[in-house]
Write an enzyme that holds these catalytic residues in place. Structure first.
Site, PDB file in Angstrom:
ATOM      1  CD  GLU A 419      35.548   4.085 -12.605  1.00  0.00           C
ATOM      2  OE1 GLU A 419      34.292   3.929 -12.164  1.00  0.00           O
ATOM      3  OE2 GLU A 419      36.325   3.146 -12.563  1.00  0.00           O
ATOM      4  CD  GLU A 496      37.465   4.577  -6.718  1.00  0.00           C
ATOM      5  OE1 GLU A 496      37.310   3.416  -6.953  1.00  0.00           O
ATOM      6  OE2 GLU A 496      36.990   5.332  -7.473  1.00  0.00           O
TER       7      GLU A 496
HETATM    8  C1  GAL Z   1      35.559   2.112  -9.014  1.00  0.00           C
HETATM    9  C2  GAL Z   1      34.531   3.285  -9.090  1.00  0.00           C
HETATM   10  C3  GAL Z   1      33.858   3.283  -7.888  1.00  0.00           C
HETATM   11  C4  GAL Z   1      33.259   1.995  -7.493  1.00  0.00           C
HETATM   12  C5  GAL Z   1      34.406   1.159  -7.429  1.00  0.00           C
HETATM   13  C6  GAL Z   1      33.984  -0.422  -7.065  1.00  0.00           C
HETATM   14  O1  GAL Z   1      36.050   1.981 -10.268  1.00  0.00           O
HETATM   15  O2  GAL Z   1      35.385   4.358  -9.408  1.00  0.00           O
HETATM   16  O3  GAL Z   1      32.881   4.287  -8.107  1.00  0.00           O
HETATM   17  O4  GAL Z   1      32.387   1.632  -8.452  1.00  0.00           O
HETATM   18  O5  GAL Z   1      35.362   1.115  -8.475  1.00  0.00           O
HETATM   19  O6  GAL Z   1      33.351  -0.652  -5.789  1.00  0.00           O
END
Ligand code: GAL
Length: 986
Positions: A419, A496
């Site tokens: 990010e 993620e």
């Molecule tokens: C994503 C980010 C993570 C964490 C997650 C939410 O956007 O890459 O570091 O913030 O969201 O828990």
């Protein structure tokens, strides 16, 4: 900032001065001096509060505190009061104004001093001082001489100390600043913590660096080994197992019939570099080749499917300082839960973690120490990623990532960071990496639209429909057809998904089915591995401890419990989400076909056949074992499915269960367990299981309804006594009961509380679902029971739920049982615009704890979209043990589709039978108390056992960061009828 300012390095964008070039982390037999231990420490309030002559060797620091190195200084004093500053948590926002590269002048600065002895004969002429992790910027003096400064908190920094190190007493002084220009590049979603948080040592530089390249050609079974060594003298390579002895490391050596390295078979060949001077450097070589073939991610010629997690480094008392035991615990827990991949979000981990990944077998996406997310709220204005002034810092971080970890076979992908928007500096970093290491792929999610500098198309938190479109290569086009064509040729990965915050994630099975259906989808990584809760105690003897989250340290800006979103609780106890994930990603699928009396075993492994597993079966009649044994299943190759007939003993067990006519459901369970010890679990450890009902339950005993009769101001229905005016059940047998009444509220889970497009819990509260009123409309006894009509609605609302409770009772003289049935018919009226949190009845009994025995899925909690891990059986627990301690209290503990349950308080027993099933939640406190609590220690037993018997729950979903439940898991307000039977007696 100016050149004369000795502290200019704090804010300038330079990654450091006076440092040695980055190189591989390795061990050698040359002497080292470990500098971990107690150091003298003083925390200065800022740059105006520094100790002037603190770096001079004779400075008297005896009055200073002692602080452990490595440690995060804000964690000192826990679980009591933090002694130096306090941890602070933000997700995206910087905790200071965004004005790069400037940081606040009130910049907490740790002044560290450490005297140490250099033994006589120590080869100081080639000594190097090594810092493995200092957060966030630091300057170093040895014996009063300034060596240089550094940034890049999770990266190694080394200084040449040949000129300064002397035999006898030496004094090291280090100044560590909490904030620096580097902080702008380190905006990861985690606690802000500072200090020398990884080890410090003096090492000797002999062999300078090396790069092991060990490729595997799956078409020939040949390995190719070449080691590129940088050293002051000649170095030879030995890998005795491969017949390489005292050879030129450069090779290349072609090795026939080599065993390749993989997550499933992490074969390491022991080798050694030996220098002319006699230095020995052990090597652990794993042969493997990573490639994209026809848009599919492959290793050693076969597609791989990542069943991964995002791992931050975390310990609830020491923060980001971990012992090797903790790292090992993580690796073993991952392997034991069928996890095969880890993304080191969002920085390179302690180097020892990667050694463990090599050894036990995990695919690693090794990520750079980089995130500039806090520029996004400002529209990415002044984002360092696209500012030439930051280019050197980006290249420095990329080089230090790759150079340190380049010799790990487990590392298959370099990830630029997280990010950080897009920009030329990211492109330059990717270019540099590509030139330096052509044996691995490059990942970075932020570039998902154009994929200009990456080898993988990476997304986060997309829903299953979009994922399926990606799988088909049909994701939405961008403005540039050339970008689209390029991107569609890349494998796709979910860097993620499945946000594991609080109760959830739901829907993991849905994701897994899509992943397995499309070769383009290389799998993904759950967000995230562990809750970053900080252990606190409210009193001196730690009797009431709890896990703190954002805001608990009085932070001015913070993001609450968003920091607690892992599959492990902070103490590393697996959460129900991890148990579910283990089942969803099991690498072997067992299905049982009762109609044809067959069992099929599908092998989803990458390279391993199922020969390492033992298969076992058990048959249970109403939860009682009626047979068990070994099941012989021929070793099944990866990708293949084997079908076997039920063997004679399984058939015989069923036949005898049938003859026995217990009347209960009969279930056959087949499980696959380790036949022998692995490095990560012992023989007998379960990998996969399948279950099927092989005989149904018989219909319940006939029910001869009794009349409801008025007696002593009450209404009596068999052994039950109701209030004549309200129709409320007061007593059943000798059990005092309150309720049951229709109930629709749940203590909002994190996925209800957060969510893009407006959190569901806000809509529930706006509608008034947390303050429903129960209005009795009629109480009508009759010759076969009692009918109570009511309406549930909040003040001010023109919608509601009509409810008809139909009670029937009967006594069974044969068994001495009193039976009481409740049929609840619910009819929504008016304009319902929100789904229901739950739909069921709630009641309570006196007691502070109770034993609970049930037949149905278990042993853990389960919800409609997170229930793969629950298997039908008979379970015993207690009300206390059935509470799941989510860091922020919320709805939890549901046992799904229970057939029957027995609740035994200190002196009474209540039997509950579903018709045919009912969801059961038991608690020693009310839903209102659970809703109000912020931390676990806020929950106090209220002397009642609260029972929730639910027809249905709204799904869990993943809306705290991602999509809500899928349509079939949404609990709409529609007419529903459900029944439950209570019994009591002998
Ligand atoms: C994503 C980010 C993570 C964490 C997650 C939410 O956007 O890459 O570091 O913030 O969201 O828990």
């Amino acid at each position: 900032m100016n050149d004369l300012d000795p502290n200019a390095y704090v804010e300038d964008r330079s990654p450091g001065t006076g440092r040695l070039r980055p190189r591989a982390a390795f061990t050698t037999d040359l002497p080292t001096i470990a500098l971990d231990g107690d150091w003298r420490f003083r925390l200065a309030a800022g740059l105006d509060d520094l100790t002037e002559d603190f770096a001079t060797p004779h400075f008297d620091d005896t009055g200073w505190d002692l602080l452990a190195v490595p440690s995060c200084w804000q964690m000192t004093g826990l679980p009591g009061e933090p002694r130096y500053g306090a941890p602070a948590y933000t997700n995206i926002r910087y905790p200071f104004p965004v004005d790069p590269p400037r940081v606040p002048r009130r910049n907490p600065t740790g002044e560290y001093r450490r005297a140490f002895d250099v033994p006589a004969g120590f080869p100081s002429a080639s000594a190097v001082l090594r810092f493995e992790g200092v957060d966030s910027a630091f300057a170093v003096w040895l014996n009063g001489i300034r060596l240089g400064d550094g940034k890049g908190s999770r990266l190694t920094t080394e200084f040449d100390v040949a000129a300064q190190l002397r035999p006898g007493r030496n004094v090291l002084a280090v100044r560590v600043h909490q904030w620096s220009s580097g902080s702008y590049l380190e905006d990861q979603d985690m606690w802000w913590l500072s200090g020398i948080f990884r080890s410090v040592s003096v090492v000797i530089r002999g062999v300078e660096d090396f790069f092991v390249r060990a490729a595997y050609d799956h078409t020939t079974g040949r390995g190719t080994l070449a080691v590129d060594v940088t050293a002051p003298d000649r170095v030879s390579l030995s890998v005795p197992e491969l017949g390489i002895v005292a050879a030129d490391p450069a090779g290349p050596y072609v090795v026939e019939g080599v065993e390749p390295w993989s997550d499933e078979n992490p074969r390491l060949y022991a080798g050694e570099l030996v220098s002319e001077a006699g230095e020995r450097v052990p090597l652990r070589i794993g042969f493997r080749t990573v490639a994209v073939v026809d848009g599919v991610l492959t290793v050693n010629g076969r597609p791989i499917s990542l069943r991964g997690v995002n791992r931050h480094e975390w310990h609830p008392l020491t923060g980001r300082t971990l012992t090797e035991d903790t790292m090992l615990a993580d690796v073993l827990l991952m392997k034991q839960h069928n996890i095969n991949a880890v993304r080191t979000s969002h920085y390179p981990p302690d180097r020892r973690f990667l050694d463990l990944c090599d050894e036990h077998g995990l695919w690693v996406f090794c990520e750079g120490d980089l995130e500039t997310h806090g520029f996004e709220p400002g529209g990415w204005r002044r984002n360092p990623s696209d500012d030439p002034d930051w280019r050197e810092a980006y290249l420095d971080r990329a080089a230090r990532l790759v150079e340190r970890d380049k010799n790990h076979p487990s590392v298959i992908v370099w990830s630029l960071g997280n990010e950080s928007g897009t920009g030329a500096n990211l492109a330059a970093a990717a270019d540099w990496i590509r030139r330096r290491d052509d044996t691995r792929l490059i990942h970075y999610e932020g570039d998902w639209a154009s994929c200009a500098y990456v080898d993988l198309y990476s997304r986060m938190y997309i829903g299953v429909d979009e994922l399926a479109a990606v799988g088909r290569g049909q994701e939405a086009p961008t403005a540039d057809p050339a970008d689209d064509a390029h991107r569609r040729a890349l494998p796709a990965v979910l860097c993620e998904y499945g946000h594991a915050m609080g109760n959830g994630p739901g829907g993991l099975t849905d994701y897994q089915l899509v992943i397995e259906a499309h070769p383009r989808l290389a799998g993904g990584f759950i967000w995230e591995w562990i809750d970053h809760g900080i252990l606190r105690s409210t009193d001196e003897d730690d009797a009431r401890s709890f896990y703190a989250y954002g805001g608990d340290f009085g932070e001015e800006v913070h993001d609450g419990n968003f920091v607690a979103d892992g599959l492990l609780f902070p103490d590393r106890t697996p959460s129900p989400g991890l148990v579910e994930f283990k089942k969803v990603i099991e690498p072997v699928r067992i299905s049982i076909d009762p109609a044809h009396r067959r069992i099929s075993v599908r092998n989803l492994h990458h390279v391993r056949d199922t020969g390492y597993l033992d298969f076992r079966w058990t048959m249970e009649d109403g939860g009682e074992s009626v047979g068990s044994g070994a099941l012989s299943v021929p070793a099944t190759a990866p990708g293949a499915t084997t079908e076997v007939e039920w063997p004679a003993d399984v058939r015989a067990a069923l036949d005898s269960a049938r003859k026995n006519r217990s009347g209960h459901e009969v279930w056959l369970t087949v499980s696959a367990v380790l036949a022998a010890d692995e490095t990560w679990a012992g023989a007998g450890h379960e990998i996969a299981w399948g279950q099927a009902q092989v005989a149904p339950a018989t219909a319940p005993q006939p029910f001869t309804p009794l009349p409801a009769v008025a007696r002593d101001g009450y209404l009596a229905l068999g052994a039950a006594r109701f209030d004549a005016r309200s129709g409320a059940l007061l007593q059943f047998g000798d059990l005092e009961v309150a309720g049951p009444l229709l109930d629709i509220w749940r203590a909002p889970i994190d996925n209800d509380v957060r969510g893009s497009g407006g959190p569901l819990a806000d809509r529930w509260r706006a509608a008034g679902l947390h303050r429903m009123r129960h209005e009795i409309l009629g109480v009508e006894p009759d010759g076969s029971g009692l009918t109570v009509t009511a309406r549930l609605a909040p003040a001010g609302a023109s919608f509601g739920l009509g409810v008809v409770y139909r009670w029937t009772g009967c006594d069974e003289p044969d068994t001495g049982l009193a039976r009481l049935r409740l049929e609840t018919a619910v009819t929504p009226d008016g304009p319902w615009t929100v789904p229901l949190p739950r739909l069921g009845i709630a009641m309570s009994l006196p007691g502070t704890d109770a034993e609970v025995e049930w037949f149905g899925p278990g042993p853990g909690e389960a919800y409609r979209d997170s229930r793969a891990a629950a298997r039908v059986g008979r379970y015993r627990s207690t009300v206390s043990a059935m509470q799941t301690p989510y860091v922020r209290p919320q709805e939890n503990g549901n046992r799904h589709r229970v057939r029957r349950a027995r609740i035994t308080t200190a002196d009474r027993t209540l039997l509950i039978t579903g018709d045919p099933v009912i969801d059961l939640t038991v608690r020693p406190w009310s839903t209102a108390a659970l809703t109000a609590a912020d931390h676990q220690h806020d929950l106090v037993r209220d002397g009642r056992i609260h029972l929730h018997l639910d027809h249905a729950h709204h799904g869990l979903g993943s809306a705290a960061c991602g999509p809500g439940p899928l349509a079939p898991d949404v609990l709409a307000a529609v007419p529903a009828v459900f029944s439950v039977e209570f019994s009591t007696g002998r």
